[in-house]
Design a protein around this motif. Structure first.
Motif, PDB file in Angstrom:
ATOM      1  N   GLN A 119      79.010 -19.445-101.132  1.00 35.46           N
ATOM      2  CA  GLN A 119      79.948 -20.106-102.698  1.00 35.46           C
ATOM      3  C   GLN A 119      82.024 -19.680-102.117  1.00 35.46           C
ATOM      4  O   GLN A 119      82.436 -19.192-102.184  1.00 35.46           O
ATOM      5  CB  GLN A 119      80.022 -18.888-103.328  1.00 35.46           C
ATOM      6  N   ILE A 120      82.450 -20.919-102.827  1.00 37.50           N
ATOM      7  CA  ILE A 120      83.990 -22.023-102.859  1.00 37.50           C
ATOM      8  C   ILE A 120      83.932 -22.404-103.775  1.00 37.50           C
ATOM      9  O   ILE A 120      83.545 -22.943-104.695  1.00 37.50           O
ATOM     10  CB  ILE A 120      84.171 -22.353-101.394  1.00 37.50           C
ATOM     11  N   LEU A 121      84.662 -22.044-104.530  1.00 34.27           N
ATOM     12  CA  LEU A 121      84.641 -21.934-106.248  1.00 34.27           C
ATOM     13  C   LEU A 121      84.631 -22.391-106.726  1.00 34.27           C
ATOM     14  O   LEU A 121      83.748 -23.805-106.996  1.00 34.27           O
ATOM     15  CB  LEU A 121      86.161 -23.886-106.244  1.00 34.27           C
ATOM     16  N   ASP A 122      83.374 -21.621-107.145  1.00 34.11           N
ATOM     17  CA  ASP A 122      82.299 -22.132-107.881  1.00 34.11           C
ATOM     18  C   ASP A 122      81.048 -22.784-107.856  1.00 34.11           C
ATOM     19  O   ASP A 122      80.001 -22.942-108.464  1.00 34.11           O
ATOM     20  CB  ASP A 122      82.757 -22.424-109.606  1.00 34.11           C
ATOM     21  N   LYS A 123      80.944 -23.055-106.845  1.00 30.90           N
ATOM     22  CA  LYS A 123      79.742 -24.547-106.212  1.00 30.90           C
ATOM     23  C   LYS A 123      79.351 -23.516-104.826  1.00 30.90           C
ATOM     24  O   LYS A 123      80.189 -23.498-103.945  1.00 30.90           O
ATOM     25  CB  LYS A 123      79.924 -25.627-105.374  1.00 30.90           C
ATOM     26  N   GLU A 124      77.745 -23.598-104.873  1.00 26.32           N
ATOM     27  CA  GLU A 124      77.172 -23.079-103.005  1.00 26.32           C
ATOM     28  C   GLU A 124      77.264 -24.118-102.350  1.00 26.32           C
ATOM     29  O   GLU A 124      76.768 -25.085-102.997  1.00 26.32           O
ATOM     30  CB  GLU A 124      76.467 -22.508-103.807  1.00 26.32           C
ATOM     31  N   TYR A 125      77.314 -24.234-101.130  1.00 20.47           N
ATOM     32  CA  TYR A 125      76.975 -24.924-100.113  1.00 20.47           C
ATOM     33  C   TYR A 125      75.981 -23.720 -98.681  1.00 20.47           C
ATOM     34  O   TYR A 125      76.449 -23.078 -98.591  1.00 20.47           O
ATOM     35  CB  TYR A 125      78.133 -24.967 -99.619  1.00 20.47           C
ATOM     36  N   SER A 126      74.886 -24.677 -98.492  1.00 19.70           N
ATOM     37  CA  SER A 126      74.135 -24.182 -97.573  1.00 19.70           C
ATOM     38  C   SER A 126      74.902 -24.491 -96.198  1.00 19.70           C
ATOM     39  O   SER A 126      74.726 -26.302 -96.145  1.00 19.70           O
ATOM     40  CB  SER A 126      72.874 -24.906 -98.051  1.00 19.70           C
ATOM     41  N   GLN A 147      73.502 -17.839 -85.892  1.00 22.08           N
ATOM     42  CA  GLN A 147      72.862 -16.401 -86.474  1.00 22.08           C
ATOM     43  C   GLN A 147      74.310 -15.267 -85.857  1.00 22.08           C
ATOM     44  O   GLN A 147      74.964 -14.223 -86.579  1.00 22.08           O
ATOM     45  CB  GLN A 147      71.639 -15.481 -85.927  1.00 22.08           C
ATOM     46  N   GLU A 148      74.609 -15.940 -84.419  1.00 20.40           N
ATOM     47  CA  GLU A 148      76.547 -14.405 -84.341  1.00 20.40           C
ATOM     48  C   GLU A 148      77.911 -15.024 -84.490  1.00 20.40           C
ATOM     49  O   GLU A 148      78.455 -14.570 -84.408  1.00 20.40           O
ATOM     50  CB  GLU A 148      76.151 -15.329 -83.142  1.00 20.40           C
ATOM     51  N   GLU A 149      77.737 -16.420 -85.804  1.00 20.29           N
ATOM     52  CA  GLU A 149      78.481 -16.759 -86.549  1.00 20.29           C
ATOM     53  C   GLU A 149      78.560 -16.116 -88.132  1.00 20.29           C
ATOM     54  O   GLU A 149      79.817 -16.767 -88.410  1.00 20.29           O
ATOM     55  CB  GLU A 149      79.022 -18.306 -85.712  1.00 20.29           C
ATOM     56  N   ARG A 150      77.611 -16.326 -88.401  1.00 17.95           N
ATOM     57  CA  ARG A 150      77.479 -16.189 -89.452  1.00 17.95           C
ATOM     58  C   ARG A 150      78.951 -15.317 -90.380  1.00 17.95           C
ATOM     59  O   ARG A 150      78.903 -15.762 -90.723  1.00 17.95           O
ATOM     60  CB  ARG A 150      76.461 -15.250 -90.485  1.00 17.95           C
ATOM     61  N   THR A 151      79.096 -14.089 -90.148  1.00 20.86           N
ATOM     62  CA  THR A 151      79.904 -13.176 -90.393  1.00 20.86           C
ATOM     63  C   THR A 151      81.523 -13.989 -90.368  1.00 20.86           C
ATOM     64  O   THR A 151      82.050 -13.982 -91.277  1.00 20.86           O
ATOM     65  CB  THR A 151      80.121 -11.626 -89.246  1.00 20.86           C
ATOM     66  N   ASN A 152      81.590 -14.562 -89.199  1.00 19.13           N
ATOM     67  CA  ASN A 152      83.175 -15.085 -88.741  1.00 19.13           C
ATOM     68  C   ASN A 152      82.640 -16.784 -90.360  1.00 19.13           C
ATOM     69  O   ASN A 152      83.383 -17.144 -90.844  1.00 19.13           O
ATOM     70  CB  ASN A 152      83.298 -16.050 -87.993  1.00 19.13           C
ATOM     71  N   LEU A 153      81.352 -17.149 -90.238  1.00 18.34           N
ATOM     72  CA  LEU A 153      81.342 -18.285 -91.381  1.00 18.34           C
ATOM     73  C   LEU A 153      81.536 -17.609 -93.061  1.00 18.34           C
ATOM     74  O   LEU A 153      83.241 -18.046 -93.799  1.00 18.34           O
ATOM     75  CB  LEU A 153      80.635 -18.985 -91.709  1.00 18.34           C
ATOM     76  N   VAL A 154      80.916 -16.800 -93.398  1.00 12.00           N
ATOM     77  CA  VAL A 154      81.229 -15.926 -94.538  1.00 12.00           C
ATOM     78  C   VAL A 154      82.973 -15.704 -94.613  1.00 12.00           C
ATOM     79  O   VAL A 154      83.079 -15.431 -95.674  1.00 12.00           O
ATOM     80  CB  VAL A 154      80.982 -14.466 -94.761  1.00 12.00           C
ATOM     81  N   SER A 155      83.712 -14.584 -93.574  1.00 17.48           N
ATOM     82  CA  SER A 155      84.867 -14.669 -94.087  1.00 17.48           C
ATOM     83  C   SER A 155      86.081 -16.116 -94.027  1.00 17.48           C
ATOM     84  O   SER A 155      87.134 -15.990 -94.648  1.00 17.48           O
ATOM     85  CB  SER A 155      85.094 -14.142 -92.517  1.00 17.48           C
ATOM     86  N   ALA A 156      85.247 -17.214 -93.292  1.00 23.73           N
ATOM     87  CA  ALA A 156      86.656 -18.235 -93.877  1.00 23.73           C
ATOM     88  C   ALA A 156      85.849 -18.829 -95.126  1.00 23.73           C
ATOM     89  O   ALA A 156      87.179 -19.112 -96.059  1.00 23.73           O
ATOM     90  CB  ALA A 156      85.865 -18.852 -92.438  1.00 23.73           C
ATOM     91  N   ALA A 157      84.700 -18.982 -95.490  1.00 33.01           N
ATOM     92  CA  ALA A 157      84.530 -19.245 -96.630  1.00 33.01           C
ATOM     93  C   ALA A 157      85.051 -18.084 -98.472  1.00 33.01           C
ATOM     94  O   ALA A 157      85.517 -18.722 -98.608  1.00 33.01           O
ATOM     95  CB  ALA A 157      82.999 -19.413 -97.071  1.00 33.01           C
ATOM     96  N   ARG A 158      85.026 -17.444 -97.544  1.00 32.03           N
ATOM     97  CA  ARG A 158      86.258 -16.571 -98.705  1.00 32.03           C
ATOM     98  C   ARG A 158      87.513 -16.579 -98.799  1.00 32.03           C
ATOM     99  O   ARG A 158      88.267 -16.690 -99.984  1.00 32.03           O
ATOM    100  CB  ARG A 158      85.641 -15.086 -98.466  1.00 32.03           C
ATOM    101  N   TYR A 159      88.261 -16.898 -97.619  1.00 31.58           N
ATOM    102  CA  TYR A 159      88.763 -17.158 -97.386  1.00 31.58           C
ATOM    103  C   TYR A 159      89.037 -18.225 -98.357  1.00 31.58           C
ATOM    104  O   TYR A 159      90.717 -18.459 -98.899  1.00 31.58           O
ATOM    105  CB  TYR A 159      89.455 -17.211 -95.549  1.00 31.58           C
ATOM    106  N   LEU A 160      88.511 -19.454 -97.875  1.00 26.98           N
ATOM    107  CA  LEU A 160      89.034 -20.012 -98.977  1.00 26.98           C
ATOM    108  C   LEU A 160      89.347 -20.782 -99.622  1.00 26.98           C
ATOM    109  O   LEU A 160      89.717 -20.946-101.142  1.00 26.98           O
ATOM    110  CB  LEU A 160      88.427 -21.703 -97.942  1.00 26.98           C
TER     111      LEU A 160
END
Length: 107
Positions: free
Chosen positions: A10-17, A22-35
């Protein structure tokens, strides 16, 4: 998307699939939270209106921060015409355009 390799952020109240290994999920979630955090900071400043403009400003700010933290050999900096100066100039221009557009919208 109910793919086993997909994750929803979720980025700025919108969901993105997003399809992500699998091994990159944590990094992706961290990047999304940062953004999301950067975009919320920009939105709360009240200086930029519209999700597209907020996203561009967030991208520019993140790029600017990255370039400042990145160690670039002096030869590269001289060869590319001072990337940092170009980014600063670009940020100044974007701020000016956004301020002008904001003034027009209010007036």
């Amino acid at each position: 998307m109910s793919n086993g390799n997909s994750i929803t952020v979720q980025i700025l109240d919108k969901e993105y699939s997003i399809i992500c290994p699998q091994e990159e999920r944590t990094n992706l979630v961290s990047a999304a939270r940062y953004l999301d955090g950067k975009m919320r900071e920009i939105r709360s400043s009240g200086k930029v209106i519209g999700a597209d403009r907020i996203a561009v400003m967030a991208a520019l700010n993140i790029t600017h921060d990255l370039l400042h933290k990145q160690e670039v050999p002096p030869v590269q900096v001289a060869a590319d015409g001072s990337t940092r100066e170009q980014v600063r100039d670009l940020l100044d221009r974007v701020d000016l355009v956004l301020a002008t557009d904001s003034d027009k919208a209010q007036g």
